[in-house]
Design a protein around this motif. Structure first.
Motif, PDB file in Angstrom:
ATOM      1  N   ALA A 178       0.826  -1.208   0.000  1.00 22.50           N
ATOM      2  CA  ALA A 178       0.000   0.000   0.000  1.00 22.50           C
ATOM      3  C   ALA A 178       0.862   1.260   0.000  1.00 22.50           C
ATOM      4  O   ALA A 178       0.605   2.209  -0.746  1.00 22.50           O
ATOM      5  CB  ALA A 178      -0.928  -0.002   1.213  1.00 22.50           C
ATOM      6  N   ASP A 179       1.910   1.255   0.831  1.00 24.13           N
ATOM      7  CA  ASP A 179       2.793   2.423   0.894  1.00 24.13           C
ATOM      8  C   ASP A 179       3.592   2.594  -0.394  1.00 24.13           C
ATOM      9  O   ASP A 179       3.975   3.714  -0.742  1.00 24.13           O
ATOM     10  CB  ASP A 179       3.740   2.291   2.083  1.00 24.13           C
ATOM     11  N   THR A 180       3.855   1.498  -1.076  1.00 27.41           N
ATOM     12  CA  THR A 180       4.575   1.583  -2.353  1.00 27.41           C
ATOM     13  C   THR A 180       3.680   2.161  -3.450  1.00 27.41           C
ATOM     14  O   THR A 180       4.121   2.977  -4.261  1.00 27.41           O
ATOM     15  CB  THR A 180       5.082   0.190  -2.776  1.00 27.41           C
ATOM     16  N   LEU A 181       2.410   1.750  -3.459  1.00 32.91           N
ATOM     17  CA  LEU A 181       1.483   2.209  -4.486  1.00 32.91           C
ATOM     18  C   LEU A 181       0.966   3.627  -4.222  1.00 32.91           C
ATOM     19  O   LEU A 181       0.852   4.441  -5.134  1.00 32.91           O
ATOM     20  CB  LEU A 181       0.306   1.246  -4.592  1.00 32.91           C
ATOM     21  N   TRP A 182       0.640   3.896  -2.950  1.00 31.67           N
ATOM     22  CA  TRP A 182       0.069   5.203  -2.611  1.00 31.67           C
ATOM     23  C   TRP A 182       0.737   5.750  -1.349  1.00 31.67           C
ATOM     24  O   TRP A 182       0.150   5.694  -0.258  1.00 31.67           O
ATOM     25  CB  TRP A 182      -1.438   5.069  -2.371  1.00 31.67           C
ATOM     26  N   PRO A 183       1.950   6.260  -1.446  1.00 36.15           N
ATOM     27  CA  PRO A 183       2.647   6.774  -0.255  1.00 36.15           C
ATOM     28  C   PRO A 183       1.843   7.879   0.430  1.00 36.15           C
ATOM     29  O   PRO A 183       1.441   8.852  -0.200  1.00 36.15           O
ATOM     30  CB  PRO A 183       3.954   7.331  -0.832  1.00 36.15           C
ATOM     31  N   GLY A 184       1.598   7.689   1.732  1.00 38.51           N
ATOM     32  CA  GLY A 184       0.906   8.701   2.504  1.00 38.51           C
ATOM     33  C   GLY A 184      -0.579   8.820   2.241  1.00 38.51           C
ATOM     34  O   GLY A 184      -1.234   9.723   2.774  1.00 38.51           O
ATOM     35  N   GLU A 185      -1.162   7.930   1.449  1.00 36.10           N
ATOM     36  CA  GLU A 185      -2.584   7.990   1.130  1.00 36.10           C
ATOM     37  C   GLU A 185      -3.324   6.800   1.737  1.00 36.10           C
ATOM     38  O   GLU A 185      -2.732   5.777   2.063  1.00 36.10           O
ATOM     39  CB  GLU A 185      -2.796   7.996  -0.389  1.00 36.10           C
ATOM     40  N   ASP A 186      -4.628   6.960   1.871  1.00 36.06           N
ATOM     41  CA  ASP A 186      -5.482   5.872   2.340  1.00 36.06           C
ATOM     42  C   ASP A 186      -5.741   4.918   1.162  1.00 36.06           C
ATOM     43  O   ASP A 186      -6.319   5.310   0.154  1.00 36.06           O
ATOM     44  CB  ASP A 186      -6.803   6.444   2.850  1.00 36.06           C
ATOM     45  N   PRO A 187      -5.331   3.648   1.277  1.00 35.38           N
ATOM     46  CA  PRO A 187      -5.484   2.730   0.139  1.00 35.38           C
ATOM     47  C   PRO A 187      -6.875   2.125   0.008  1.00 35.38           C
ATOM     48  O   PRO A 187      -7.201   1.553  -1.037  1.00 35.38           O
ATOM     49  CB  PRO A 187      -4.459   1.636   0.451  1.00 35.38           C
ATOM     50  N   LEU A 188      -7.694   2.221   1.041  1.00 34.06           N
ATOM     51  CA  LEU A 188      -8.993   1.548   1.022  1.00 34.06           C
ATOM     52  C   LEU A 188      -9.878   2.095  -0.099  1.00 34.06           C
ATOM     53  O   LEU A 188     -10.028   3.313  -0.265  1.00 34.06           O
ATOM     54  CB  LEU A 188      -9.697   1.710   2.370  1.00 34.06           C
ATOM     55  N   GLY A 189     -10.445   1.179  -0.850  1.00 36.36           N
ATOM     56  CA  GLY A 189     -11.326   1.546  -1.943  1.00 36.36           C
ATOM     57  C   GLY A 189     -10.630   1.876  -3.238  1.00 36.36           C
ATOM     58  O   GLY A 189     -11.283   2.046  -4.275  1.00 36.36           O
ATOM     59  N   LYS A 190      -9.298   1.953  -3.191  1.00 36.97           N
ATOM     60  CA  LYS A 190      -8.560   2.306  -4.396  1.00 36.97           C
ATOM     61  C   LYS A 190      -8.444   1.085  -5.321  1.00 36.97           C
ATOM     62  O   LYS A 190      -8.292  -0.047  -4.871  1.00 36.97           O
ATOM     63  CB  LYS A 190      -7.171   2.828  -4.047  1.00 36.97           C
ATOM     64  N   PRO A 191      -8.484   1.326  -6.644  1.00 36.29           N
ATOM     65  CA  PRO A 191      -8.333   0.209  -7.591  1.00 36.29           C
ATOM     66  C   PRO A 191      -6.865  -0.075  -7.883  1.00 36.29           C
ATOM     67  O   PRO A 191      -6.025   0.833  -7.854  1.00 36.29           O
ATOM     68  CB  PRO A 191      -9.035   0.743  -8.844  1.00 36.29           C
ATOM     69  N   ILE A 192      -6.556  -1.316  -8.132  1.00 30.15           N
ATOM     70  CA  ILE A 192      -5.247  -1.695  -8.661  1.00 30.15           C
ATOM     71  C   ILE A 192      -5.493  -2.588  -9.870  1.00 30.15           C
ATOM     72  O   ILE A 192      -6.557  -3.203 -10.001  1.00 30.15           O
ATOM     73  CB  ILE A 192      -4.363  -2.409  -7.617  1.00 30.15           C
ATOM     74  N   PHE A 193      -4.515  -2.644 -10.731  1.00 24.09           N
ATOM     75  CA  PHE A 193      -4.659  -3.395 -11.964  1.00 24.09           C
ATOM     76  C   PHE A 193      -3.551  -4.436 -12.065  1.00 24.09           C
ATOM     77  O   PHE A 193      -2.391  -4.156 -11.735  1.00 24.09           O
ATOM     78  CB  PHE A 193      -4.597  -2.450 -13.166  1.00 24.09           C
ATOM     79  N   ILE A 194      -3.907  -5.632 -12.480  1.00 26.38           N
ATOM     80  CA  ILE A 194      -2.922  -6.679 -12.725  1.00 26.38           C
ATOM     81  C   ILE A 194      -3.054  -7.120 -14.174  1.00 26.38           C
ATOM     82  O   ILE A 194      -4.127  -7.006 -14.774  1.00 26.38           O
ATOM     83  CB  ILE A 194      -3.080  -7.877 -11.763  1.00 26.38           C
ATOM     84  N   TYR A 195      -1.975  -7.616 -14.715  1.00 26.16           N
ATOM     85  CA  TYR A 195      -1.964  -7.962 -16.137  1.00 26.16           C
ATOM     86  C   TYR A 195      -2.345  -9.421 -16.332  1.00 26.16           C
ATOM     87  O   TYR A 195      -1.790 -10.317 -15.691  1.00 26.16           O
ATOM     88  CB  TYR A 195      -0.584  -7.702 -16.735  1.00 26.16           C
ATOM     89  N   ARG A 196      -3.319  -9.652 -17.194  1.00 25.54           N
ATOM     90  CA  ARG A 196      -3.715 -10.988 -17.606  1.00 25.54           C
ATOM     91  C   ARG A 196      -3.516 -11.110 -19.115  1.00 25.54           C
ATOM     92  O   ARG A 196      -3.162 -10.127 -19.786  1.00 25.54           O
ATOM     93  CB  ARG A 196      -5.175 -11.247 -17.245  1.00 25.54           C
TER      94      ARG A 196
END
Length: 407
Positions: A172-190
Protein backbone atom coordinates in the motif's frame (compact mmCIF):
# COMPACT_ATOMS: atom_id res chain seq x y z
CA UNK A 1 53.95 9.25 25.75
CA UNK A 2 57.16 10.26 23.89
CA UNK A 3 59.25 7.35 25.29
CA UNK A 4 56.55 4.90 24.18
CA UNK A 5 56.43 6.28 20.64
CA UNK A 6 60.21 6.27 20.45
CA UNK A 7 60.33 2.63 21.58
CA UNK A 8 57.74 1.67 18.97
CA UNK A 9 59.85 3.31 16.22
CA UNK A 10 62.67 0.92 17.07
CA UNK A 11 60.40 -2.08 16.40
CA UNK A 12 58.62 -0.91 13.25
CA UNK A 13 58.30 -4.32 11.59
CA UNK A 14 56.68 -5.99 14.59
CA UNK A 15 54.39 -3.03 15.21
CA UNK A 16 53.27 -2.91 11.56
CA UNK A 17 52.58 -6.66 11.46
CA UNK A 18 50.46 -6.56 14.62
CA UNK A 19 48.64 -3.42 13.43
CA UNK A 20 47.86 -5.11 10.09
CA UNK A 21 46.58 -8.19 11.91
CA UNK A 22 44.30 -5.97 14.00
CA UNK A 23 43.19 -4.06 10.89
CA UNK A 24 42.21 -7.24 9.06
CA UNK A 25 40.41 -8.53 12.14
CA UNK A 26 38.57 -5.22 12.50
CA UNK A 27 37.48 -5.23 8.83
CA UNK A 28 36.29 -8.84 8.87
CA UNK A 29 34.66 -8.73 12.31
CA UNK A 30 32.66 -5.56 11.63
CA UNK A 31 31.35 -6.91 8.32
CA UNK A 32 30.62 -10.31 9.86
CA UNK A 33 28.70 -8.64 12.69
CA UNK A 34 26.76 -6.63 10.12
CA UNK A 35 25.82 -9.80 8.21
CA UNK A 36 24.81 -11.53 11.45
CA UNK A 37 22.69 -8.54 12.45
CA UNK A 38 20.99 -8.48 9.05
CA UNK A 39 20.10 -12.18 9.21
CA UNK A 40 18.92 -11.96 12.82
CA UNK A 41 16.66 -9.04 11.90
CA UNK A 42 15.21 -11.09 9.05
CA UNK A 43 14.64 -14.09 11.31
CA UNK A 44 12.78 -11.95 13.85
CA UNK A 45 10.28 -10.52 11.36
CA UNK A 46 6.70 -11.59 12.20
CA UNK A 47 5.16 -13.88 9.60
CA UNK A 48 1.78 -12.19 10.01
CA UNK A 49 -0.06 -15.46 10.69
CA UNK A 50 -0.65 -17.77 13.66
CA UNK A 51 2.70 -19.59 13.60
CA UNK A 52 2.05 -21.91 16.54
CA UNK A 53 -1.49 -22.98 15.63
CA UNK A 54 -1.19 -24.17 12.03
CA UNK A 55 -0.62 -27.51 10.32
CA UNK A 56 -0.54 -27.88 6.55
CA UNK A 57 -0.46 -30.59 3.92
CA UNK A 58 -0.12 -30.92 0.16
CA UNK A 59 -1.43 -33.86 -1.81
CA UNK A 60 -1.37 -34.90 -5.44
CA UNK A 61 -4.14 -37.15 -6.77
CA UNK A 62 -3.80 -39.90 -9.35
CA UNK A 63 -7.19 -39.26 -10.95
CA UNK A 64 -6.20 -37.56 -14.15
CA UNK A 65 -9.70 -38.03 -15.58
CA UNK A 66 -11.36 -35.94 -12.86
CA UNK A 67 -13.47 -33.07 -14.16
CA UNK A 68 -13.46 -29.62 -12.59
CA UNK A 69 -16.75 -30.42 -10.84
CA UNK A 70 -15.57 -33.77 -9.49
CA UNK A 71 -12.28 -32.23 -8.40
CA UNK A 72 -14.20 -29.53 -6.58
CA UNK A 73 -16.35 -32.10 -4.82
CA UNK A 74 -13.23 -34.01 -3.73
CA UNK A 75 -11.72 -30.83 -2.29
CA UNK A 76 -14.96 -30.08 -0.48
CA UNK A 77 -14.97 -33.62 0.93
CA UNK A 78 -11.35 -33.22 2.05
CA UNK A 79 -12.15 -29.95 3.83
CA UNK A 80 -15.18 -31.47 5.56
CA UNK A 81 -13.16 -34.48 6.74
CA UNK A 82 -10.33 -32.31 8.02
CA UNK A 83 -12.72 -30.02 9.91
CA UNK A 84 -14.13 -33.04 11.74
CA UNK A 85 -10.73 -33.96 13.20
CA UNK A 86 -10.40 -33.50 16.99
CA UNK A 87 -8.37 -30.39 17.79
CA UNK A 88 -9.05 -28.73 14.42
CA UNK A 89 -10.82 -25.36 14.61
CA UNK A 90 -11.00 -24.47 10.91
CA UNK A 91 -9.53 -25.47 7.54
CA UNK A 92 -8.86 -23.54 4.34
CA UNK A 93 -7.03 -24.13 1.10
CA UNK A 94 -4.30 -21.74 -0.04
CA UNK A 95 -1.68 -21.66 -2.75
CA UNK A 96 1.12 -20.98 -0.26
CA UNK A 97 2.07 -19.66 3.18
CA UNK A 98 4.66 -17.18 4.41
CA UNK A 99 8.16 -18.71 4.16
CA UNK A 100 6.79 -21.84 2.44
CA UNK A 101 8.75 -21.12 -0.79
CA UNK A 102 6.06 -21.90 -3.41
CA UNK A 103 4.57 -18.74 -4.88
CA UNK A 104 3.36 -16.89 -7.95
CA UNK A 105 4.07 -13.22 -8.63
CA UNK A 106 3.15 -10.56 -11.14
CA UNK A 107 3.13 -6.88 -11.90
CA UNK A 108 0.78 -4.43 -10.21
CA UNK A 109 -0.32 -1.22 -11.94
CA UNK A 110 -1.82 1.79 -10.22
CA UNK A 111 -3.62 2.97 -13.35
CA UNK A 112 -4.96 1.12 -16.40
CA UNK A 113 -2.99 3.46 -18.65
CA UNK A 114 0.39 2.75 -17.05
CA UNK A 115 2.93 1.30 -19.45
CA UNK A 116 5.04 -0.34 -16.76
CA UNK A 117 3.97 -1.87 -13.44
CA UNK A 118 4.75 0.18 -10.36
CA UNK A 119 5.55 -3.10 -8.57
CA UNK A 120 7.01 -5.76 -10.84
CA UNK A 121 6.91 -8.81 -8.58
CA UNK A 122 4.04 -8.65 -6.11
CA UNK A 123 3.32 -12.06 -4.60
CA UNK A 124 -0.19 -13.45 -5.10
CA UNK A 125 -1.80 -15.34 -2.21
CA UNK A 126 -5.06 -17.22 -2.83
CA UNK A 127 -7.33 -18.48 -0.06
CA UNK A 128 -10.72 -20.12 0.28
CA UNK A 129 -13.53 -19.00 2.57
CA UNK A 130 -12.33 -18.10 6.06
CA UNK A 131 -8.71 -17.67 5.06
CA UNK A 132 -8.12 -14.48 7.08
CA UNK A 133 -9.46 -15.92 10.35
CA UNK A 134 -7.92 -19.37 9.86
CA UNK A 135 -4.44 -18.06 9.16
CA UNK A 136 -4.74 -15.45 11.90
CA UNK A 137 -4.03 -12.51 9.58
CA UNK A 138 -4.51 -9.19 11.39
CA UNK A 139 -5.92 -6.25 9.45
CA UNK A 140 -4.69 -2.77 10.27
CA UNK A 141 -7.34 -1.17 8.04
CA UNK A 142 -10.48 -2.19 6.21
CA UNK A 143 -12.47 -5.40 6.42
CA UNK A 144 -12.29 -9.15 5.98
CA UNK A 145 -13.69 -10.83 2.88
CA UNK A 146 -17.47 -11.33 2.74
CA UNK A 147 -19.01 -14.66 1.60
CA UNK A 148 -19.95 -13.14 -1.75
CA UNK A 149 -16.37 -11.95 -2.38
CA UNK A 150 -15.05 -15.48 -3.06
CA UNK A 151 -14.85 -16.21 -6.79
CA UNK A 152 -13.36 -18.79 -9.13
CA UNK A 153 -9.86 -17.67 -10.03
CA UNK A 154 -6.50 -19.17 -10.97
CA UNK A 155 -3.24 -17.26 -10.82
CA UNK A 156 -2.14 -19.12 -13.95
CA UNK A 157 -5.33 -18.72 -16.02
CA UNK A 158 -6.59 -15.85 -18.12
CA UNK A 159 -9.75 -14.94 -16.20
CA UNK A 160 -10.21 -11.72 -14.24
CA UNK A 161 -9.28 -11.67 -10.55
CA UNK A 162 -11.89 -11.39 -7.78
CA UNK A 163 -13.40 -7.94 -7.41
CA UNK A 164 -11.69 -7.27 -4.05
CA UNK A 165 -8.24 -7.82 -2.59
CA UNK A 166 -6.41 -7.43 0.71
CA UNK A 167 -2.86 -6.06 0.43
CA UNK A 168 0.04 -5.56 2.81
CA UNK A 169 0.95 -2.22 4.33
CA UNK A 170 4.25 -2.38 2.43
CA UNK A 171 2.48 -2.74 -0.92
CA UNK A 172 0.00 0.00 0.00
CA UNK A 173 2.79 2.42 0.89
CA UNK A 174 4.57 1.58 -2.35
CA UNK A 175 1.48 2.21 -4.49
CA UNK A 176 0.07 5.20 -2.61
CA UNK A 177 2.65 6.77 -0.25
CA UNK A 178 0.91 8.70 2.50
CA UNK A 179 -2.58 7.99 1.13
CA UNK A 180 -5.48 5.87 2.34
CA UNK A 181 -5.48 2.73 0.14
CA UNK A 182 -8.99 1.55 1.02
CA UNK A 183 -11.33 1.55 -1.94
CA UNK A 184 -8.56 2.31 -4.40
CA UNK A 185 -8.33 0.21 -7.59
CA UNK A 186 -5.25 -1.69 -8.66
CA UNK A 187 -4.66 -3.40 -11.96
CA UNK A 188 -2.92 -6.68 -12.72
CA UNK A 189 -1.96 -7.96 -16.14
CA UNK A 190 -3.71 -10.99 -17.61
CA UNK A 191 -3.55 -12.49 -21.08
CA UNK A 192 -6.41 -10.29 -22.28
CA UNK A 193 -4.94 -7.11 -20.82
CA UNK A 194 -5.05 -5.24 -17.51
CA UNK A 195 -7.93 -6.06 -15.18
CA UNK A 196 -9.02 -4.24 -12.05
CA UNK A 197 -9.59 -5.25 -8.46
CA UNK A 198 -10.28 -3.00 -5.47
CA UNK A 199 -8.56 -2.83 -2.06
CA UNK A 200 -10.87 -3.61 0.87
CA UNK A 201 -8.29 -4.36 3.56
CA UNK A 202 -4.67 -3.85 4.59
CA UNK A 203 -2.64 -6.35 6.63
CA UNK A 204 -0.33 -5.18 9.37
CA UNK A 205 2.19 -7.87 8.39
CA UNK A 206 2.25 -10.80 5.99
CA UNK A 207 5.59 -12.19 4.87
CA UNK A 208 6.18 -13.50 1.37
CA UNK A 209 6.65 -17.23 0.73
CA UNK A 210 10.24 -16.36 -0.11
CA UNK A 211 12.18 -13.24 0.90
CA UNK A 212 14.36 -12.11 -1.99
CA UNK A 213 15.62 -9.03 -3.80
CA UNK A 214 12.85 -9.21 -6.41
CA UNK A 215 9.77 -9.24 -4.17
CA UNK A 216 11.23 -8.07 -0.88
CA UNK A 217 9.68 -9.29 2.35
CA UNK A 218 6.06 -8.11 2.33
CA UNK A 219 5.04 -7.05 -1.16
CA UNK A 220 1.98 -9.27 -1.58
CA UNK A 221 -1.79 -9.39 -1.99
CA UNK A 222 -4.46 -11.88 -0.95
CA UNK A 223 -7.39 -12.83 -3.20
CA UNK A 224 -10.58 -14.62 -2.04
CA UNK A 225 -11.21 -17.72 -4.17
CA UNK A 226 -13.58 -20.68 -4.11
CA UNK A 227 -10.86 -23.25 -4.85
CA UNK A 228 -7.09 -23.46 -5.36
CA UNK A 229 -5.49 -25.63 -8.02
CA UNK A 230 -2.74 -27.83 -6.53
CA UNK A 231 -3.07 -25.92 -3.28
CA UNK A 232 -2.28 -26.79 0.30
CA UNK A 233 -4.70 -27.58 3.11
CA UNK A 234 -4.08 -25.35 6.13
CA UNK A 235 -5.57 -26.39 9.47
CA UNK A 236 -6.01 -24.05 12.43
CA UNK A 237 -5.57 -26.23 15.50
CA UNK A 238 -5.21 -26.11 19.23
CA UNK A 239 -1.42 -25.63 19.68
CA UNK A 240 -1.32 -28.67 21.97
CA UNK A 241 -2.98 -30.86 19.33
CA UNK A 242 -0.63 -30.08 16.42
CA UNK A 243 1.38 -33.30 16.62
CA UNK A 244 -1.74 -35.46 16.87
CA UNK A 245 -3.41 -33.66 13.97
CA UNK A 246 -0.27 -34.00 11.85
CA UNK A 247 -0.01 -37.74 12.52
CA UNK A 248 -3.69 -38.40 11.78
CA UNK A 249 -3.95 -36.13 8.73
CA UNK A 250 -2.77 -38.64 6.04
CA UNK A 251 -5.20 -41.27 7.27
CA UNK A 252 -8.11 -38.81 7.19
CA UNK A 253 -7.31 -37.69 3.64
CA UNK A 254 -6.86 -41.28 2.48
CA UNK A 255 -10.31 -41.99 3.86
CA UNK A 256 -11.73 -39.55 1.31
CA UNK A 257 -9.53 -40.62 -1.61
CA UNK A 258 -7.00 -43.43 -1.25
CA UNK A 259 -5.70 -42.77 -4.77
CA UNK A 260 -3.79 -39.69 -3.64
CA UNK A 261 -0.22 -39.11 -2.51
CA UNK A 262 0.49 -36.85 0.48
CA UNK A 263 3.52 -35.04 -0.92
CA UNK A 264 4.28 -33.19 2.30
CA UNK A 265 2.67 -32.35 5.63
CA UNK A 266 4.21 -30.31 8.43
CA UNK A 267 3.59 -28.21 11.50
CA UNK A 268 3.92 -24.63 10.30
CA UNK A 269 6.32 -23.59 13.07
CA UNK A 270 8.71 -26.22 11.68
CA UNK A 271 8.27 -24.72 8.20
CA UNK A 272 9.45 -21.36 9.56
CA UNK A 273 12.37 -23.02 11.32
CA UNK A 274 13.37 -24.89 8.15
CA UNK A 275 13.26 -21.69 6.10
CA UNK A 276 15.85 -20.07 8.37
CA UNK A 277 18.09 -23.15 8.58
CA UNK A 278 20.71 -21.67 6.25
CA UNK A 279 20.60 -18.35 8.10
CA UNK A 280 21.32 -20.07 11.41
CA UNK A 281 24.15 -22.09 9.85
CA UNK A 282 25.68 -18.90 8.42
CA UNK A 283 25.42 -17.11 11.76
CA UNK A 284 27.19 -19.95 13.59
CA UNK A 285 29.87 -20.07 10.89
CA UNK A 286 30.48 -16.33 11.14
CA UNK A 287 30.59 -16.51 14.93
CA UNK A 288 33.21 -19.25 14.63
CA UNK A 289 35.23 -17.09 12.21
CA UNK A 290 34.97 -14.11 14.56
CA UNK A 291 36.06 -16.22 17.52
CA UNK A 292 39.05 -17.64 15.66
CA UNK A 293 40.13 -14.21 14.40
CA UNK A 294 39.88 -12.66 17.85
CA UNK A 295 41.79 -15.57 19.37
CA UNK A 296 44.58 -15.29 16.78
CA UNK A 297 44.76 -11.53 17.28
CA UNK A 298 44.96 -11.97 21.05
CA UNK A 299 47.74 -14.55 20.63
CA UNK A 300 49.62 -12.11 18.39
CA UNK A 301 49.40 -9.37 21.01
CA UNK A 302 50.42 -11.76 23.80
CA UNK A 303 53.37 -13.06 21.78
CA UNK A 304 54.65 -9.60 20.87
CA UNK A 305 54.20 -8.25 24.39
CA UNK A 306 55.93 -11.28 25.95
CA UNK A 307 58.85 -10.90 23.55
CA UNK A 308 59.22 -7.22 24.40
CA UNK A 309 59.04 -7.89 28.14
CA UNK A 310 61.83 -10.45 27.76
CA UNK A 311 63.92 -8.02 25.73
CA UNK A 312 63.38 -5.11 28.13
CA UNK A 313 63.82 -6.93 31.42
CA UNK A 314 66.98 -4.96 32.32
CA UNK A 315 65.39 -1.66 31.22
CA UNK A 316 62.36 -2.41 33.37
CA UNK A 317 64.67 -3.15 36.32
CA UNK A 318 66.44 0.19 35.81
CA UNK A 319 63.12 2.05 35.77
CA UNK A 320 62.09 0.25 38.94
CA UNK A 321 65.42 1.14 40.54
CA UNK A 322 64.99 4.86 39.86
CA UNK A 323 61.49 4.96 41.31
CA UNK A 324 58.95 3.57 38.83
CA UNK A 325 56.16 1.66 40.55
CA UNK A 326 54.55 -1.54 39.36
CA UNK A 327 51.52 0.50 38.29
CA UNK A 328 53.80 2.68 36.14
CA UNK A 329 55.21 -0.38 34.34
CA UNK A 330 51.77 -1.87 33.87
CA UNK A 331 50.43 1.43 32.50
CA UNK A 332 53.39 1.69 30.12
CA UNK A 333 52.69 -1.63 28.40
CA UNK A 334 48.93 -1.06 28.33
CA UNK A 335 49.39 2.38 26.74
CA UNK A 336 51.82 0.96 24.21
CA UNK A 337 49.34 -1.74 23.27
CA UNK A 338 46.51 0.80 23.10
CA UNK A 339 48.44 2.87 20.54
CA UNK A 340 49.17 -0.16 18.35
CA UNK A 341 45.58 -1.37 18.50
CA UNK A 342 44.25 2.12 17.76
CA UNK A 343 46.45 2.38 14.66
CA UNK A 344 45.20 -1.01 13.51
CA UNK A 345 41.56 -0.03 14.14
CA UNK A 346 41.87 3.18 12.11
CA UNK A 347 43.26 1.21 9.17
CA UNK A 348 40.70 -1.54 9.80
CA UNK A 349 37.79 0.88 9.47
CA UNK A 350 39.02 1.89 6.02
CA UNK A 351 39.39 -1.77 5.06
CA UNK A 352 35.94 -2.52 6.50
CA UNK A 353 34.31 -0.04 4.14
CA UNK A 354 36.31 -1.40 1.21
CA UNK A 355 35.31 -4.97 2.03
CA UNK A 356 31.69 -3.93 2.43
CA UNK A 357 31.67 -2.23 -0.99
CA UNK A 358 33.00 -5.46 -2.52
CA UNK A 359 30.33 -7.54 -0.77
CA UNK A 360 27.64 -5.10 -1.90
CA UNK A 361 28.83 -5.31 -5.49
CA UNK A 362 29.23 -9.06 -5.85
CA UNK A 363 26.87 -10.49 -3.20
CA UNK A 364 24.23 -7.73 -2.93
CA UNK A 365 24.67 -7.36 0.81
CA UNK A 366 23.37 -4.21 2.53
CA UNK A 367 25.61 -1.24 3.32
CA UNK A 368 27.61 -1.55 6.52
CA UNK A 369 25.77 0.38 9.28
CA UNK A 370 28.03 2.94 10.97
CA UNK A 371 27.28 1.69 14.50
CA UNK A 372 29.15 -1.57 13.85
CA UNK A 373 32.45 0.33 13.61
CA UNK A 374 32.53 1.51 17.26
CA UNK A 375 31.33 -1.95 18.32
CA UNK A 376 34.25 -3.58 16.49
CA UNK A 377 36.69 -0.95 17.78
CA UNK A 378 35.55 -1.39 21.38
CA UNK A 379 35.83 -5.17 21.11
CA UNK A 380 39.41 -4.93 19.82
CA UNK A 381 40.44 -2.35 22.42
CA UNK A 382 39.12 -4.57 25.22
CA UNK A 383 40.73 -7.63 23.62
CA UNK A 384 44.06 -5.82 23.32
CA UNK A 385 44.05 -4.71 26.94
CA UNK A 386 43.14 -8.18 28.17
CA UNK A 387 45.75 -9.83 25.94
CA UNK A 388 48.57 -7.55 27.12
CA UNK A 389 47.58 -7.82 30.77
CA UNK A 390 49.49 -11.07 31.43
CA UNK A 391 52.82 -9.93 29.94
CA UNK A 392 52.36 -6.46 31.52
CA UNK A 393 51.87 -8.00 34.97
CA UNK A 394 55.01 -10.08 34.49
CA UNK A 395 56.86 -6.91 33.51
CA UNK A 396 55.54 -5.08 36.56
CA UNK A 397 56.80 -7.92 38.77
CA UNK A 398 60.43 -7.47 37.60
CA UNK A 399 62.45 -6.48 40.71
CA UNK A 400 64.84 -3.46 40.73
CA UNK A 401 67.79 -5.75 41.41
CA UNK A 402 67.67 -6.91 37.77
CA UNK A 403 69.22 -3.57 36.81
CA UNK A 404 72.50 -4.58 38.53
CA UNK A 405 72.89 -7.79 36.48
CA UNK A 406 75.08 -7.89 33.41
CA UNK A 407 73.42 -8.41 30.03
Amino acid sequence: MHPIVAALKHHKTAVILVALEIALTCAIVTNALSIIGSHLASMQMPTGIADNALVWARSSGLRDDATAASHGSLVAADLAALRSMPGVKSVVMTNSLPLAHNYSAGGVYRNASDKKPLVSNAITYLGTRGVVATLGIKLSEGRDFLPQDYEEYSAYGDGPPPAVVIITRTLADTLWPGEDPLGKPIFIYREKGKVMTRVVGVTAHLLNPSINKYSGAELNMLFPVTAVDDGMYVLRTDPNARETVLNNLPKVLDGVDDQRIITKSQIYAQTVSDYYHDDRALIWLLLLVIGCLLALTALGVVGLSSFWVQQRTRQIGIRRAIGATRADILRYFQTENFLIVTGGIVLGMVLAFGLNLTLMKFYELPRLPMYYLPIGALALWVLGQLAVLGPALRAAAVPPVVATRSV
